[in-house]
Write a protein that holds these residues in place. Structure first.
Motif, PDB file in Angstrom:
ATOM      1  N   GLY A  34       0.854  -1.317  -0.092  1.00 41.47           N
ATOM      2  CA  GLY A  34       0.105   0.138   0.025  1.00 41.47           C
ATOM      3  C   GLY A  34       0.798   1.464   0.007  1.00 41.47           C
ATOM      4  N   TRP A  35       0.152   2.249  -0.358  1.00 38.50           N
ATOM      5  CA  TRP A  35       0.781   3.565  -0.357  1.00 38.50           C
ATOM      6  C   TRP A  35       0.014   4.476   0.578  1.00 38.50           C
ATOM      7  N   PHE A  36       0.723   5.159   1.479  1.00 43.08           N
ATOM      8  CA  PHE A  36      -0.228   6.218   2.358  1.00 43.08           C
ATOM      9  C   PHE A  36       0.669   7.511   2.250  1.00 43.08           C
ATOM     10  N   ARG A  37      -0.054   8.519   2.775  1.00 40.43           N
ATOM     11  CA  ARG A  37       0.498   9.782   2.738  1.00 40.43           C
ATOM     12  C   ARG A  37       0.226  10.401   3.821  1.00 40.43           C
ATOM     13  N   GLN A  38       0.979  11.548   4.416  1.00 43.85           N
ATOM     14  CA  GLN A  38       0.782  12.256   5.389  1.00 43.85           C
ATOM     15  C   GLN A  38       1.130  13.653   5.100  1.00 43.85           C
ATOM     16  N   ALA A  39       0.261  14.662   5.238  1.00 37.05           N
ATOM     17  CA  ALA A  39       0.332  15.985   4.844  1.00 37.05           C
ATOM     18  C   ALA A  39       0.540  16.690   6.349  1.00 37.05           C
ATOM     19  N   PRO A  40       1.322  18.009   6.359  1.00 38.69           N
ATOM     20  CA  PRO A  40       1.758  18.477   7.707  1.00 38.69           C
ATOM     21  C   PRO A  40       0.269  18.657   8.236  1.00 38.69           C
ATOM     22  N   GLY A  41       0.359  18.618   9.647  1.00 37.46           N
ATOM     23  CA  GLY A  41      -0.699  18.716  10.370  1.00 37.46           C
ATOM     24  C   GLY A  41      -2.156  17.540  10.164  1.00 37.46           C
ATOM     25  N   LYS A  42      -1.914  16.900   9.343  1.00 34.61           N
ATOM     26  CA  LYS A  42      -3.051  15.780   9.035  1.00 34.61           C
ATOM     27  C   LYS A  42      -2.506  14.408   9.440  1.00 34.61           C
ATOM     28  N   GLU A  43      -3.653  13.599   9.550  1.00 33.00           N
ATOM     29  CA  GLU A  43      -3.367  12.336   9.859  1.00 33.00           C
ATOM     30  C   GLU A  43      -2.740  11.524   8.662  1.00 33.00           C
ATOM     31  N   ARG A  44      -2.156  10.392   8.600  1.00 36.92           N
ATOM     32  CA  ARG A  44      -1.876   9.534   7.687  1.00 36.92           C
ATOM     33  C   ARG A  44      -2.939   8.941   6.671  1.00 36.92           C
ATOM     34  N   GLU A  45      -3.083   9.122   5.617  1.00 42.32           N
ATOM     35  CA  GLU A  45      -4.197   8.465   4.790  1.00 42.32           C
ATOM     36  C   GLU A  45      -3.905   7.602   3.748  1.00 42.32           C
ATOM     37  N   ASN A  83      -1.132  14.574 -13.185  1.00 41.79           N
ATOM     38  CA  ASN A  83      -2.170  15.706 -12.708  1.00 41.79           C
ATOM     39  C   ASN A  83      -2.125  15.908 -11.460  1.00 41.79           C
ATOM     40  N   LEU A  84      -0.829  16.042 -10.859  1.00 36.22           N
ATOM     41  CA  LEU A  84      -0.817  16.484  -9.561  1.00 36.22           C
ATOM     42  C   LEU A  84      -1.232  17.896  -9.103  1.00 36.22           C
ATOM     43  N   ASN A  85      -1.992  17.965  -7.839  1.00 35.32           N
ATOM     44  CA  ASN A  85      -2.405  19.362  -7.627  1.00 35.32           C
ATOM     45  C   ASN A  85      -1.660  19.511  -6.269  1.00 35.32           C
ATOM     46  N   PRO A  86      -1.800  20.743  -5.462  1.00 36.37           N
ATOM     47  CA  PRO A  86      -1.052  21.064  -4.563  1.00 36.37           C
ATOM     48  C   PRO A  86      -1.751  20.181  -3.087  1.00 36.37           C
ATOM     49  N   GLU A  87      -2.898  19.662  -3.327  1.00 33.45           N
ATOM     50  CA  GLU A  87      -3.514  19.051  -2.232  1.00 33.45           C
ATOM     51  C   GLU A  87      -2.874  17.621  -2.122  1.00 33.45           C
ATOM     52  N   ASP A  88      -1.992  17.304  -3.292  1.00 35.18           N
ATOM     53  CA  ASP A  88      -1.109  15.945  -3.235  1.00 35.18           C
ATOM     54  C   ASP A  88       0.138  16.134  -2.394  1.00 35.18           C
ATOM     55  N   THR A  89       0.615  17.209  -1.853  1.00 33.94           N
ATOM     56  CA  THR A  89       1.890  17.487  -1.115  1.00 33.94           C
ATOM     57  C   THR A  89       1.627  16.543   0.085  1.00 33.94           C
TER      58      THR A  89
END
Length: 124
Positions: A34-45, A83-89
């Motif tokens: 799996g791939w997960f991501r975690q943005a600053p101040g947010k939980e891992r999703e 098609n990356l967008n800033p929300e993918d950071t």
């Protein structure tokens, strides 16, 4: 199994990027990945998963833009991001689990092994 994520970087909105997850010690195809991501101040999703059967699952936010895959010969998994967008950071983490099923693939607690993460920054 040890996992090493790589390939992150800084890109512009609309660009593409492929990140990798190299496995060692065990055969990656023996696990669901799996791939997960975690943005600053947010939980891992959850982002995406590929099961041992090679069936795939995606978060709604990336469906149609991201593709998860696995090269068994290289013992490496990939996440192609278009098609990356800033929300993918975020920092992107790869994970492997031996008992992940379709109903648990979105849940990080069901993965046994984790890579160290690779950072993806998308600017507008």
């Amino acid at each position: 199994v040890q996992l090493q994520a790589s390939g992150g970087g800084s890109v512009q909105a609309g660009d593409s990027l492929r990140i990798s997850c190299a496995a060692s010690g065990r055969t990656l195809s023996s696990y669901s990945m799996g791939w997960f991501r975690q943005a600053p101040g947010k939980e891992r999703e959850f982002v995406a998963a590929i099961r041992r059967s090679s069936s795939t699952l995606y978060a709604d936010s990336v469906k149609g833009r991201f593709t998860i895959s696995r090269d068994n010969a290289k013992n490496t998994g990939y996440l192609q991001m278009n098609n990356l967008n800033p929300e993918d950071t975020a920092v992107y983490y790869c994970a492997a689990g031996s008992s992940v099923i379709i109903t648990t693939a979105r849940l990080p607690n069901y993965y046994d092994y984790w890579g160290q993460g690779t950072e993806v920054t998308v600017s507008s």
